[in-house]
Design an enzyme around this catalytic site. Structure first.
Site, PDB file in Angstrom:
ATOM      1  N   VAL A 164       0.834  -1.197   0.000  1.00 51.44           N
ATOM      2  CA  VAL A 164       0.000   0.000   0.000  1.00 51.44           C
ATOM      3  C   VAL A 164       0.876   1.257   0.000  1.00 51.44           C
ATOM      4  O   VAL A 164       0.543   2.249  -0.648  1.00 51.44           O
ATOM      5  CB  VAL A 164      -0.960   0.004   1.215  1.00 51.44           C
ATOM      6  CG1 VAL A 164      -1.749   1.304   1.291  1.00 51.44           C
ATOM      7  CG2 VAL A 164      -1.908  -1.192   1.149  1.00 51.44           C
ATOM      8  N   CYS A 165       1.984   1.204   0.692  1.00 48.75           N
ATOM      9  CA  CYS A 165       2.843   2.382   0.873  1.00 48.75           C
ATOM     10  C   CYS A 165       3.248   3.062  -0.439  1.00 48.75           C
ATOM     11  O   CYS A 165       3.127   4.286  -0.554  1.00 48.75           O
ATOM     12  CB  CYS A 165       4.081   2.026   1.692  1.00 48.75           C
ATOM     13  SG  CYS A 165       3.698   1.395   3.338  1.00 48.75           S
TER      14      CYS A 165
END
Length: 187
Positions: A46-47
């Site tokens: 996700v980062c």
């Protein structure tokens, strides 16, 4: 205890920006608006989507007088390697800070001690280094930088217009409120 209205604590960390390692301290954040975007780890899932989205809004944020810093507990060397390896992260021109000593993560109360990583936390600091906005997301929930832009515009408006407040869904140029006895029960 809420962190809203508290001043940032002293710190000194190393970061990666535009092909160079740089030193950043709490003093560097004073005098302008700042966004601190904590995330769990480099080379994750996700980062990179969040950090790329933040880069997509970076010019808009800079036009508002805001500087952006992403922060994880990875080293500045890891930030460089990720920047070199990932197409999404390779676009980033804001500073990626290393919090390998966990100083910032502890100061902003986002450190997951048992894992040595930070939660997904976003903090907006005013030019005095005072926290005006923050939110924490669960690990699997990515953030949307366009909503951050709206929050910063509202925070800047309130700072520049004492006695006025921004209602829900307020957008720049829209009507604000002036709290008074006359408004009680009429909204």
């Amino acid at each position: 205890m809420s962190l809203i209205g508290t001043e940032i604590k002293p710190f000194k960390v190393t970061g990666y920006r535009n092909g160079e390692f740089v030193e950043v301290t709490d003093a560097d954040l004073k005098g302008k608006w700042s966004v601190l975007c904590f995330y769990p780890a480099d080379f994750s899932f996700v980062c990179p989507t969040e950090l790329e989205d933040l880069q997509d809004q970076y010019e808009t944020l800079k036009s508002l007088g805001v500087e952006v810093y992403s922060i994880s507990t990875d080293t500045h060397f890891t930030h460089k390697a990720w920047h070199d390896a990932s197409p999404a992260i390779g676009k980033i021109t804001y500073t990626m800070l290393s919090d390998a000593a966990h100083t910032l993560s502890r100061n902003f109360e986002v450190l997951i001690e048992s894992q040595g990583i930070a939660e997904r936390g976003t903090f907006v600091l005013d030019p005095d280094g005072v926290i005006q906005v923050y939110e924490i997301h669960a690990d699997g929930i990515g953030r949307d930088a366009s909503t951050l832009v709206n929050k910063i515009k509202a925070a800047q408006y309130v700072r520049n217009h004492p006695g006025e407040v921004c209602p829900a869904k307020w957008k720049e140029g829209e009507k604000t409120l002036k709290p008074s006895l006359d408004l009680v029960g009429k909204i």
